[in-house]
Structures are given as structure tokens and as C-alpha cells.
Write a protein that holds these residues in place. Structure first.
Motif, PDB file in Angstrom:
ATOM      1  N   GLU A  14       0.956  -1.107   0.084  1.00 66.03           N
ATOM      2  CA  GLU A  14       0.124  -0.072   0.147  1.00 66.03           C
ATOM      3  C   GLU A  14       0.933   1.467   0.122  1.00 66.03           C
ATOM      4  O   GLU A  14       0.421   2.239  -0.312  1.00 66.03           O
ATOM      5  CB  GLU A  14      -1.050  -0.019   1.220  1.00 66.03           C
ATOM      6  CG  GLU A  14      -2.031  -0.874   1.217  1.00 66.03           C
ATOM      7  CD  GLU A  14      -2.957  -1.065   2.339  1.00 66.03           C
ATOM      8  OE1 GLU A  14      -2.329  -0.513   3.322  1.00 66.03           O
ATOM      9  OE2 GLU A  14      -3.654  -1.800   2.395  1.00 66.03           O
ATOM     10  N   HIS A  15       2.097   0.983   0.575  1.00 66.18           N
ATOM     11  CA  HIS A  15       2.873   2.497   0.705  1.00 66.18           C
ATOM     12  C   HIS A  15       3.920   2.491  -0.502  1.00 66.18           C
ATOM     13  O   HIS A  15       4.442   3.644  -0.824  1.00 66.18           O
ATOM     14  CB  HIS A  15       3.813   2.155   1.838  1.00 66.18           C
ATOM     15  CG  HIS A  15       3.182   2.508   3.223  1.00 66.18           C
ATOM     16  ND1 HIS A  15       2.093   1.748   3.935  1.00 66.18           N
ATOM     17  CD2 HIS A  15       2.920   3.593   4.138  1.00 66.18           C
ATOM     18  CE1 HIS A  15       1.719   2.420   4.804  1.00 66.18           C
ATOM     19  NE2 HIS A  15       2.089   3.479   4.999  1.00 66.18           N
ATOM     20  N   LEU A  16       4.093   1.531  -1.180  1.00 67.78           N
ATOM     21  CA  LEU A  16       4.864   1.576  -2.329  1.00 67.78           C
ATOM     22  C   LEU A  16       4.682   2.561  -3.616  1.00 67.78           C
ATOM     23  O   LEU A  16       5.546   3.408  -3.755  1.00 67.78           O
ATOM     24  CB  LEU A  16       5.195   0.227  -2.901  1.00 67.78           C
ATOM     25  CG  LEU A  16       5.781  -0.650  -2.003  1.00 67.78           C
ATOM     26  CD1 LEU A  16       6.092  -2.064  -2.702  1.00 67.78           C
ATOM     27  CD2 LEU A  16       7.534  -0.254  -1.635  1.00 67.78           C
ATOM     28  N   PRO A  17       3.572   2.739  -3.933  1.00 62.60           N
ATOM     29  CA  PRO A  17       3.015   3.787  -4.872  1.00 62.60           C
ATOM     30  C   PRO A  17       3.255   5.138  -4.559  1.00 62.60           C
ATOM     31  O   PRO A  17       3.977   5.972  -5.327  1.00 62.60           O
ATOM     32  CB  PRO A  17       1.823   3.478  -5.329  1.00 62.60           C
ATOM     33  CG  PRO A  17       1.410   2.057  -4.757  1.00 62.60           C
ATOM     34  CD  PRO A  17       2.182   1.848  -3.653  1.00 62.60           C
ATOM     35  N   ALA A  18       2.932   5.481  -3.359  1.00 59.68           N
ATOM     36  CA  ALA A  18       3.459   6.844  -2.684  1.00 59.68           C
ATOM     37  C   ALA A  18       4.632   7.133  -2.530  1.00 59.68           C
ATOM     38  O   ALA A  18       5.465   8.175  -2.894  1.00 59.68           O
ATOM     39  CB  ALA A  18       2.688   6.835  -1.106  1.00 59.68           C
ATOM     40  N   GLU A  25       9.540  12.526  -7.561  1.00 57.92           N
ATOM     41  CA  GLU A  25       9.468  13.836  -7.654  1.00 57.92           C
ATOM     42  C   GLU A  25      10.579  14.573  -6.931  1.00 57.92           C
ATOM     43  O   GLU A  25      11.037  15.546  -7.592  1.00 57.92           O
ATOM     44  CB  GLU A  25       8.173  14.322  -6.847  1.00 57.92           C
ATOM     45  CG  GLU A  25       6.872  14.015  -7.598  1.00 57.92           C
ATOM     46  CD  GLU A  25       5.515  14.249  -6.581  1.00 57.92           C
ATOM     47  OE1 GLU A  25       5.876  14.619  -5.356  1.00 57.92           O
ATOM     48  OE2 GLU A  25       4.476  13.938  -7.025  1.00 57.92           O
ATOM     49  N   LEU A  26      11.145  13.995  -6.011  1.00 56.91           N
ATOM     50  CA  LEU A  26      12.263  14.601  -5.498  1.00 56.91           C
ATOM     51  C   LEU A  26      13.313  14.426  -6.280  1.00 56.91           C
ATOM     52  O   LEU A  26      14.320  15.537  -6.759  1.00 56.91           O
ATOM     53  CB  LEU A  26      12.880  13.693  -4.017  1.00 56.91           C
ATOM     54  CG  LEU A  26      11.757  14.136  -3.058  1.00 56.91           C
ATOM     55  CD1 LEU A  26      12.252  13.214  -1.833  1.00 56.91           C
ATOM     56  CD2 LEU A  26      11.991  15.303  -2.462  1.00 56.91           C
ATOM     57  N   VAL A  27      13.668  13.449  -6.997  1.00 56.63           N
ATOM     58  CA  VAL A  27      14.723  13.299  -8.160  1.00 56.63           C
ATOM     59  C   VAL A  27      14.533  14.353  -9.344  1.00 56.63           C
ATOM     60  O   VAL A  27      15.692  14.982  -9.719  1.00 56.63           O
ATOM     61  CB  VAL A  27      14.696  11.719  -8.626  1.00 56.63           C
ATOM     62  CG1 VAL A  27      15.904  11.599  -9.903  1.00 56.63           C
ATOM     63  CG2 VAL A  27      15.086  11.054  -7.796  1.00 56.63           C
ATOM     64  N   LEU A  28      13.199  14.485  -9.666  1.00 61.47           N
ATOM     65  CA  LEU A  28      13.254  15.484 -10.878  1.00 61.47           C
ATOM     66  C   LEU A  28      13.413  16.810 -10.155  1.00 61.47           C
ATOM     67  O   LEU A  28      13.931  17.754 -11.202  1.00 61.47           O
ATOM     68  CB  LEU A  28      11.844  15.171 -11.445  1.00 61.47           C
ATOM     69  CG  LEU A  28      11.573  13.838 -12.230  1.00 61.47           C
ATOM     70  CD1 LEU A  28      10.055  13.735 -12.465  1.00 61.47           C
ATOM     71  CD2 LEU A  28      12.481  13.590 -13.405  1.00 61.47           C
TER      72      LEU A  28
END
Length: 267
Positions: A14-18, A25-28
Motif C-alpha cells: 500500500e505504501h510503495l506507490p506513494a 518527484e524529489l529526483v526530478l
């Protein structure tokens, strides 16, 4: 016990997609250190599995951007845990992270940074099975063959020496050459992990040959600026070749047919 295990697995899933979205987003955004902090927290809470799964789920171009920020001198959970296929896919995009002017002005610097990246991932863990899987996956594509050829182009004489030793000694190869080079142990490990990958990388550097056995009697000129009797792609030419192999975001790299000996050089 089984119900509890299943509940924990569902909790992780459940946590993996988030987590994947957050890291992406952080990498980009250029926040690689913050992305590593997310990985570290995920590993503490859910285990290494979560980090590996996120790296598998990230688009390969995002993984390339993240891993390009780390080399052998920096500690990174991503370099330690990236699955072999996810890493191999990300390598297709790594040339897109290079400044255009560096390819022309300082190709050797890019090649050395590329070596640091590959070396940092391959030897991040003292695990021979994982090392072999990483090398096999990375060298199984056209862009992978070009990447290894780029590194070999920094020490072509030593690579030819070790290629001859591999042909004559098989798995008993020592990797000793006339000059010390950090590149030679990587070349030997690639040949042991994947005969086909090793062969493809050699033919990428020396494209006039059909297979490595034809290179046994070749001698390169002592002066690196002296023209050789046979074609050898330069570091710059290989970097440009890799840049042209960067796929569009909508397409994934596919392996094309490539000639191969098809025999076990270490049998």
C-alpha cells in the motif's frame, strides 16, 4: 502467523506507490539527498525489499538521473539495492545526463565518471551472484555494450592483453597486464559473468572484427596519437554513439541481434 505476514505484505504494498511518487518527484526536482533519506526511512520501516521495489517501479530515466548523482566515492542505498534489470534499463538514459560540451571538451572525464558509476553499483555489495547478475543485465543490450566499450577505451592496450589472456587461459585468467588499471578487474568479471556481453563490448570498441579471437595478434601503437592499422572507436565517438542510443521516453530499449561466438570461453 501467516495472517500477520500477509498483513505486513499488504501494508508494504500500500505504501510503495506513494514512496515511488515521492522519490520520483524529489529526483526530478534535483533533491537527490532527500530522495536517499526517503529510501533510508523506507528501508528502516519496510526493509530493503521496499527500496528495491521502488527502484523497479520508477521510470528508468528517473533512476538514471538519481544514480548519476552518485559514484564509487558516495554511499547510496540506491546503488546498493537497485535490481539488475532496473539498473540495466536506466543505463539507456545515462548519456542524457551529460553536459553537451563535455563530450567534445573532456570525453575522458565523462568516461571516468561512467566507470565510477558502474564500479560503484557492481561492487557496492560483496555478493558475487548479484555482481554477475548486474554485469549480465547491463551488458545484454546495445547501449550496455557501448557503455562497457567506453570504459575499455580508456585502457585499450590492457583490454587487448586481457582479451588474449582470457582466450588462452579461460577461467584461470589472472587479469595481469603490462600496466596497472582499475578497468581490467571489471573486464575480467564481465567476461566471467557473460561471455556474450564481453564479446559485444569488445566488438563495439573494435568494430572491424567478427569475434575476439581475431584480436589475439593485434598490437596497438605505443603512441596513442599514432593512427592504428585497424579501426578503434575513440572515447568521444563512443560517447556520441551512446548519446544517439538514448531512447525516447515513450520507448523502451530493445536488444538487437548481435553476432556472438556462442561458446563458453571459461569451460
Amino acid at each position: 502467523m501467516s495472517d500477520e505476514t500477509g498483513s505486513n505484505d499488504r501494508h508494504k504494498s500500500e505504501h510503495l506507490p506513494a514512496l515511488t511518487q515521492q522519490v520520483g518527484e524529489l529526483v526530478l526536482a534535483g533533491s537527490l539527498d532527500h530522495a536517499e533519506e526517503v529510501f533510508s526511512k523506507a528501508a528502516d520501516e519496510h526493509g530493503d525489499y521496499a527500496v528495491a521495489q521502488v527502484l523497479s517501479d520508477l521510470p528508468p530515466q528517473v533512476t538514471a538521473l538519481h544514480l548519476a548523482g552518485f559514484d564509487g566515492g558516495k554511499t547510496s542505498l540506491a546503488t546498493m539495492l537497485v535490481p539488475p534489470k532496473a539498473w540495466a534499463d536506466s543505463l539507456a538514459y545515462i548519456a542524457a545526463t551529460w553536459p553537451d560540451n563535455l563530450i567534445e571538451d573532456d570525453p575522458e572525464r565523462i568516461a571516468e565518471n561512467l566507470f565510477n558509476h558502474v564500479h560503484g553499483v557492481v561492487y557496492a555489495q560483496d555478493d558475487e551472484e548479484r555482481r554477475n547478475e548486474l554485469l549480465e543485465a547491463a551488458s545484454a543490450t546495445d547501449h550496455g555494450a557501448t557503455i562497457f566499450a567506453i570504459m575499455w577505451s580508456l585502457a585499450p592496450r590492457e583490454i587487448l592483453e586481457v582479451a588474449g589472456e582470457i582466450l588462452s587461459k579461460g577461467r584461470y585468467v589472472s587479469g595481469q597486464t603490462s600496466a596497472d588499471s582499475d578497468i581490467v578487474p571489471l573486464a575480467v568479471d564481465l567476461a566471467k559473468a557473460s561471455e556474450d556481453g564481453w564479446e559485444r563490448s569488445l566488438l563495439e570498441l573494435f568494430p572491424e572484427f567478427r569475434h575476439s579471437a581475431e584480436m589475439a595478434e593485434i598490437e596497438l601503437p605505443d603512441d596513442p596519437d599514432e593512427e592504428s592499422e585497424f579501426m578503434q572507436r575513440s572515447t568521444r565517438d563512443l560517447l556520441l554513439r551512446l548519446r544517439k542510443q538514448v531512447p525516447s521516453v515513450r520507448s523502451m530499449p530493445r536488444r538487437s541481434p548481435r553476432r556472438s561466438l556462442g561458446t563458453d570461453i571459461f569451460s
